[in-house]
Design a protein around this motif. Structure first.
Motif, PDB file in Angstrom:
ATOM      1  N   THR A  58       8.197  -1.098   2.980  1.00  0.00           N
ATOM      2  CA  THR A  58       7.040  -1.173   2.314  1.00  0.00           C
ATOM      3  C   THR A  58       6.264  -0.584   1.044  1.00  0.00           C
ATOM      4  OG1 THR A  58       5.547  -0.692   4.364  1.00  0.00           O
ATOM      5  CG2 THR A  58       6.178  -2.631   3.952  1.00  0.00           C
ATOM      6  N   LEU A  59       5.834  -0.700  -0.216  1.00  0.00           N
ATOM      7  CA  LEU A  59       5.053   0.529  -0.650  1.00  0.00           C
ATOM      8  C   LEU A  59       3.507  -0.246  -0.761  1.00  0.00           C
ATOM      9  CD1 LEU A  59       5.501   2.140  -2.952  1.00  0.00           C
ATOM     10  CD2 LEU A  59       5.763   0.131  -4.388  1.00  0.00           C
ATOM     11  N   ALA A  60       2.585   1.212  -0.684  1.00  0.00           N
ATOM     12  CA  ALA A  60       1.276   0.940  -0.814  1.00  0.00           C
ATOM     13  C   ALA A  60       1.077   0.555  -2.314  1.00  0.00           C
ATOM     14  CB  ALA A  60       0.631   1.645  -0.386  1.00  0.00           C
ATOM     15  N   ILE A  61       0.741  -0.767  -2.792  1.00  0.00           N
ATOM     16  CA  ILE A  61      -0.030  -0.871  -3.771  1.00  0.00           C
ATOM     17  C   ILE A  61      -1.651  -0.969  -4.030  1.00  0.00           C
ATOM     18  CG2 ILE A  61       2.190  -1.638  -4.744  1.00  0.00           C
ATOM     19  CD1 ILE A  61       0.877  -4.533  -4.685  1.00  0.00           C
ATOM     20  N   PRO A  62      -2.118  -0.385  -5.342  1.00  0.00           N
ATOM     21  CA  PRO A  62      -3.221  -1.115  -5.678  1.00  0.00           C
ATOM     22  C   PRO A  62      -3.814  -2.859  -5.111  1.00  0.00           C
ATOM     23  CG  PRO A  62      -2.755  -0.085  -7.496  1.00  0.00           C
ATOM     24  CD  PRO A  62      -1.546  -0.372  -6.691  1.00  0.00           C
TER      25      PRO A  62
END
Length: 394
Positions: A42-46
């Motif tokens: 998982t990637l933390a994006i705005p």
């Protein structure tokens, strides 16, 4: 040469995410022309209201082409296969990697989205943060070795709870891999250890590190390398203060420090450290451009037509109208309208997390502005309040 078996080296990489190019013609049938793997991340994006959103991300890894098959388009074919696989996978719209050779991956649509600092500090360095002292004092710490059975799961839960913009989080198998202690990775160093931070009986962060023993002139001159740090600012402060006071250590190297990390402020600025090295961190690739752009939150309104070049994923190529409204949502639709900006897809990947200045790319001549002010308009809508943190290696 590695002493571990293939399965030990591939721990955490799902079997169905291991790929190999098959040989053709008069070649050794036991040799693969190329290989690659994918970690489900998982990637933390705005996210909405200046928060974060964790979205699925394909973590490209183990990319290699056999020396006998170089310059034959093997890498291009494998990456095209990877993009097609991701594009066909529901819910996953981006790929990411750490580039062993940065010059290669920009040609295939990956853009540099974050930087990593490695900060060297002397033992006993004072970290000053008066506003956090009370909260840091409430944190207790407990030492564990990475080989303890519950450590991978505890690390993962902390990463999920305290992920910062640009951070990646793997599945359970990935953390088992991170905690694996292969003989060739030790090379005279101690096994890795984890110092968990706890408050009210619960884990609230950790620092993972490894010490290398060294003596000079009958005095200890060891190095402690921090390769994982997680938690809210007060928790990280408490953990760093602890590792800066370990016996037999003269230098503490903190890796994976983001450009906006408070560590440099706590230490008194760059010249108060023993040195800072800057590296590229996460490279991001928009595999499904409209879905990826609508998945993130936007910081300002915009109405911009993009003419995107993307030969490796032709479904992205062409003109797209990007409209972001005051709620932070956006629509991205095909259009025949004249372009406001012309740019390659890798520059959208670079700006995707809100840290790479798109206006600066335009000033550098990398983005062609067809309508004056379009680059500034799009950048103000993409940018984030803080720069993305450095992502852990995979």
């Amino acid at each position: 040469m590695p002493t571990a078996s293939t399965e030990e080296q591939l721990l955490g990489l799902p079997v169905d995410q291991r790929f190999a190019a098959l040989p053709e013609g008069d070649v050794d049938p036991g040799t693969y022309p190329g290989i690659y793997g994918v970690f489900p991340l998982t990637l933390a994006i705005p996210g909405p209201e200046a928060g974060l959103r964790q979205v699925p991300c394909a973590g490209l890894t183990w990319v290699g082409v056999h020396p006998d098959h170089r310059r034959r388009g093997v890498l291009t074919a494998m990456l095209r296969h990877h993009f097609e696989q991701v594009h066909a996978q529901p819910g996953t719209h981006v790929s990411a990697l750490h580039a062993s050779e940065p010059a290669i991956y920009g040609r295939h649509g990956y853009g540099l989205a974050s930087l990593e600092l490695e900060v060297s500090l002397s033992r006993g360095t004072t970290l000053a943060a008066p506003g956090l002292d009370e909260a840091a004092a409430s944190v207790t710490t407990r030492m564990s070795t990475v080989t303890e059975p519950d450590v991978p799961a505890r690390m993962r839960e902390c990463d999920l709870a305290y992920a910062e913009l640009g951070a990646v989080v793997g599945e359970q198998g990935y953390y088992e891999r991170v905690c694996q202690q292969l003989p060739e990775s030790l090379r005279g160093r101690e096994p890795s250890r984890v110092l968990f931070a706890r408050r009210d009986g619960a884990d609230v962060g950790f620092v993972a590190f490894r010490r290398t023993d060294k003596w000079e002139h009958a005095r200890p001159n060891g190095t402690l390398e921090v390769w994982g740090l997680c938690g809210a600012p007060a928790t990280r402060l408490a953990l760093l203060r602890r590792v800066l006071d370990f016996d037999l250590v003269s230098t503490v190297k903190v890796r994976s420090v983001g450009a906006d990390d408070p560590l440099l402020l706590w230490a008194g600025g760059p010249r108060a450290t023993g040195g800072i090295q800057t590296y590229d961190s996460l490279w991001v690739r928009l595999v499904d451009l409209p879905e990826a752009l609508t998945e993130r939150a936007w910081s300002a309104t915009c109405d911009v037509v993009l003419d995107v070049a993307d030969r490796a994923a032709p479904w992205n190529e062409g003109r797209w109208r990007v409209r972001a409204d005051a709620s932070g949502s956006a629509t991205v639709e095909r259009t025949t309208d004249d372009a406001d900006l012309r740019l390659p897809v890798e520059l959208l990947g670079a700006a995707y997390l809100g840290g790479t200045n798109l206006l600066g790319l335009a000033h550098a001549g990398l983005v062609a502005e067809q309508r004056p002010g379009a680059a500034r308009e799009l950048w103000r809508a993409l940018r984030s309040d803080v720069t993305p943190t450095a992502a852990v290696g995979f």
